[in-house]
Design an enzyme around this catalytic site. Structure first.
Site, short mmCIF file in Angstrom:
data_model
loop_
_atom_site.label_atom_id
_atom_site.label_comp_id
_atom_site.label_asym_id
_atom_site.label_seq_id
_atom_site.Cartn_x
_atom_site.Cartn_y
_atom_site.Cartn_z
N ILE A 13 20.13 -80.56 -9.61
CA ILE A 13 21.21 -80.72 -8.86
C ILE A 13 21.21 -80.52 -7.35
O ILE A 13 21.78 -81.51 -6.48
CB ILE A 13 22.23 -79.45 -9.42
N THR A 133 26.69 -70.30 -12.55
CA THR A 133 27.15 -71.07 -13.87
C THR A 133 28.21 -70.45 -14.60
O THR A 133 28.68 -69.21 -14.59
CB THR A 133 25.83 -70.77 -14.79
N ASP A 134 29.02 -71.27 -15.79
CA ASP A 134 29.88 -70.62 -16.44
C ASP A 134 29.29 -69.86 -17.37
O ASP A 134 30.15 -68.94 -18.16
CB ASP A 134 30.96 -71.83 -17.16
N GLU A 135 28.07 -69.74 -17.72
CA GLU A 135 27.59 -68.91 -18.60
C GLU A 135 27.51 -67.34 -18.28
O GLU A 135 27.33 -66.64 -19.14
CB GLU A 135 26.07 -69.31 -19.19
N TYR A 159 18.92 -65.75 -19.10
CA TYR A 159 19.14 -66.46 -17.93
C TYR A 159 20.38 -66.32 -17.32
O TYR A 159 20.79 -65.88 -16.25
CB TYR A 159 19.08 -67.85 -18.44
N LYS A 163 21.77 -64.89 -13.88
CA LYS A 163 22.73 -65.64 -12.81
C LYS A 163 23.89 -64.53 -12.47
O LYS A 163 24.38 -64.33 -11.27
CB LYS A 163 23.16 -66.61 -13.41
P1 NAD Z 1 16.24 -77.01 -11.78
O1 NAD Z 1 15.65 -76.17 -12.61
O2 NAD Z 1 16.45 -78.43 -12.01
O3 NAD Z 1 15.79 -76.99 -10.46
C1 NAD Z 1 15.46 -75.80 -9.73
C2 NAD Z 1 14.95 -75.75 -8.54
O4 NAD Z 1 14.53 -74.60 -7.90
C3 NAD Z 1 13.36 -76.63 -8.75
O5 NAD Z 1 13.18 -77.46 -7.73
C4 NAD Z 1 12.52 -75.36 -8.50
O6 NAD Z 1 11.06 -75.80 -8.07
C5 NAD Z 1 13.29 -74.40 -7.59
N1 NAD Z 1 12.78 -73.16 -7.54
C6 NAD Z 1 12.57 -72.25 -8.44
N2 NAD Z 1 12.25 -70.94 -8.23
C7 NAD Z 1 12.16 -71.04 -7.19
C8 NAD Z 1 11.84 -70.13 -5.96
N3 NAD Z 1 11.37 -68.90 -6.32
N4 NAD Z 1 11.72 -70.32 -4.76
C9 NAD Z 1 12.11 -71.52 -4.30
N5 NAD Z 1 12.64 -72.73 -5.05
C10 NAD Z 1 12.24 -72.29 -6.58
O7 NAD Z 1 17.87 -76.44 -11.68
P2 NAD Z 1 19.40 -77.09 -11.73
O8 NAD Z 1 19.61 -77.53 -13.15
O9 NAD Z 1 19.19 -78.35 -10.57
O10 NAD Z 1 20.43 -75.82 -11.29
C11 NAD Z 1 20.29 -75.44 -10.06
C12 NAD Z 1 21.26 -74.39 -10.10
O11 NAD Z 1 22.57 -74.64 -10.48
C13 NAD Z 1 20.83 -73.19 -10.47
O12 NAD Z 1 20.97 -72.09 -9.65
C14 NAD Z 1 21.54 -73.19 -11.75
O13 NAD Z 1 21.67 -71.72 -12.36
C15 NAD Z 1 22.89 -73.73 -11.47
N6 NAD Z 1 23.77 -74.23 -12.43
C16 NAD Z 1 23.15 -75.30 -13.15
C17 NAD Z 1 23.69 -75.79 -14.38
C18 NAD Z 1 22.99 -77.22 -15.13
O14 NAD Z 1 23.88 -77.70 -15.94
N7 NAD Z 1 21.80 -77.58 -14.93
C19 NAD Z 1 24.95 -75.76 -14.38
C20 NAD Z 1 25.70 -74.64 -13.63
C21 NAD Z 1 24.79 -74.03 -12.91
#
Ligand code: NAD
Length: 332
Positions: A13, A133-135, A159, A163
Site C-alpha cells: 500500500i 486496520t479494521d481487524e 497481528y 495494530k
Molecule cells: P506490506 O507488508 O506489503 O509492507 C510493509 C512495508 O513495511 C514493507 O516494505 C517493509 O519492508 C516495511 N517494514 C516492515 N517493518 C519495518 C520496520 N521495522 N521499519 C521500516 N520499515 C518496515 O504491508 P501493506 O499490506 O502495504 O500494509 C501497510 C499498512 O497498512 C500496515 O500498517 C497494515 O497494517 C495496514 N493495512 C493493511 C491492509 C491490507 O489489506 N494489506 C489493510 C488495512 C491496513
C-alpha cells in the site's frame, strides 16, 4: 507542494501512496527497513525523481527518523510500516510486537520531538497519520452492522492486537502531548504489487503454476475488499480534511466470502488463459484446516468518511480484479 515522510513505502500500500504523491509534485522521503515484504520495483516509476528520497532504516531508529524529519522539513508523516501478515503473526509474534508496537512508539517520539520545535503555520499544518486496520475491531456475525469508529477494540490475532496497541499509542500521544495525529482503519486491500503471501495474488500465482488453491476451513469467511488506490485516496483525504485526534474507517463496500473470490479468480482465468485440458482452474481448489482464531467476518462503514471527508470508492471489483489478473498473465 508538501513534504511527506512515508514509512513502509516499498510495501504494497505504501508504494502506491509514494508513487501517487511524487507524481503530484510532492516531496517524499520513504523510510523502509526492506524486509521480505519490500520491493524496490514497486516505486521504480518515480525512483529517479528529484522529489523522491529513500532511507533504508528501521522505524525503531528514532534518531534517524528525527533527523530525516528535520532535514526535509516534513509536513506530513504517514506510518504504513508494519508486519502485516496474520499467518506470520501466528507462527511468530515477536517481530510484530517489535515493529508494530515499539516501532510506532519510536515514530511517535521522533514526531513529538520534531513537532514541539515547529512554529507558526508549519506547526498548525503538521500531521501524523497512522495507517491501521479494521481487524482491531474483531469479528462480526452474519447480519451484525458493519464496524464504525465507535466500535470497541476486540482484536483476536497477534497481528490485529499489535495494530490495536499501536492505535492506542497514537491516540495517547495526541491526548497527552498534543501531537496532531489521525488514525485510519481500513479493510482488506487488493491491487497491483501485493505480496504473494496474500489471498488474491497467491491464488492467481498458484492457479497459473498448477498448484493447489488452498482455502482455510469452509471458505465462508467474509472480508470487505477495497482497491488499494481508493485506500490511498482516503488516507490523503484524512490527512488534509480530517479532524486532529479523530479516527476514520475506510472500507471497500464490497463484502465477499473467500470462496466467492477464489471462484471469481478462476472464472476470469478460465476466460483469459484457458487450460489446455479444458478443465476449470476451480479443479485446483482444496480446503485445508482452518487458521487458528480465524475471524469470521469483517465489514466496515464508510458513513463518517463519506460525510466528513467526501470519501468514495470505485465500485468495479471485477474490473479491477481482471486488470490485476491480466497483468499477472503478462508477467508484469
Ligand atoms: P506490506 O507488508 O506489503 O509492507 C510493509 C512495508 O513495511 C514493507 O516494505 C517493509 O519492508 C516495511 N517494514 C516492515 N517493518 C519495518 C520496520 N521495522 N521499519 C521500516 N520499515 C518496515 O504491508 P501493506 O499490506 O502495504 O500494509 C501497510 C499498512 O497498512 C500496515 O500498517 C497494515 O497494517 C495496514 N493495512 C493493511 C491492509 C491490507 O489489506 N494489506 C489493510 C488495512 C491496513
Amino acid at each position: 507542494m508538501k513534504n511527506f515522510l512515508v514509512t513502509g513505502g516499498l510495501g504494497f500500500i505504501g508504494s502506491h501512496f509514494v508513487v501517487e504523491q511524487v507524481k503530484k509534485g510532492n516531496l517524499v522521503v520513504n523510510v523502509d527497513k526492506v524486509t521480505y515484504a519490500a520491493n524496490y520495483d514497486n516505486v521504480k516509476e518515480i525512483s529517479g525523481d528529484k522529489n523522491y528520497n529513500f532511507i533504508k532504516a528501521d522505524i525503531n531508529e528514532t534518531a534517524v527518523i528525527y533527523a530525516a524529519l528535520k532535514e526535509s522539513n516534513i509536513d506530513y508523516i504517514v506510518n504504513f510500516a508494519a508486519e502485516s501478515h496474520v499467518d506470520n503473526s501466528i507462527k511468530s509474534a515477536g517481530q510484530f510486537i517489535q515493529t508494530n508496537i515499539n516501532g510506532t512508539f519510536s515514530m511517535l517520539e521522533a514526531a513529538k520531538n520534531y513537532y514541539q520545535e515547529l512554529e507558526g503555520e508549519k506547526k498548525d499544518n503538521f500531521r501524523f497519520l497512522h495507517v491501521s486496520t479494521d481487524e482491531v475491531f474483531g469479528s462480526l456475525k452474519d447480519g451484525e452492522p458493519a464496524f464504525t469508529e465507535e466500535n470497541k477494540y476486540l482484536p483476536n490475532s497477534p497481528y490485529s492486537s499489535s495494530k490495536a496497541s499501536s492505535d492506542h499509542l497514537v491516540r495517547a500521544w495526541n491526548e497527552t502531548y498534543g501531537l496532531p495525529a489521525i488514525i485510519t482503519n481500513c479493510s482488506n486491500n487488493y491491487g497491483a504489487n501485493q505480496h504473494e503471501e496474500k489471498l488474491i495474488p497467491k491464488m492467481i500465482t498458484n492457479a497459473l503454476s498448477g498448484k493447489d488453491l488452498t482455502i482455510y476451513g469452509n471458505g465462508k469467511n467474509i472480508r470487505d475488499w477495497i482497491y488499494v488506490e481508493d485506500h490511498c485516496h482516503g488516507i490523503e483525504l484524512a490527512l488534509t480534511k480530517g479532524q486532529i485526534g479523530d479516527t476514520y474507517c475506510l472500507g471497500g463496500e464490497c463484502e465477499m466470502r473467500n470462496t466467492k473470490i477464489v471462484d471469481l479468480i478462476c472464472d476470469i482465468l478460465d476466460e483469459l488463459k484457458p487450460k489446455s485440458n479444458g478443465e476449470s482452474y476451480k479443479s485446483q481448489i482444496k480446503f485445508i484446516e482452518d487458521r487458528q482464531g480465524h475471524d469470521y467476518r469483517y465489514a466496515i462503514s464508510n458513513a463518517k468518511s463519506k460525510k466528513e471527508l467526501g470519501f468514495e470508492v470505485s465500485k468495479s471489483f471485477r474490473n479491477n480484479l481482471e486488470g490485476i489478473i491480466s497483468r499477472h498473465c503478462e508477467g508484469v
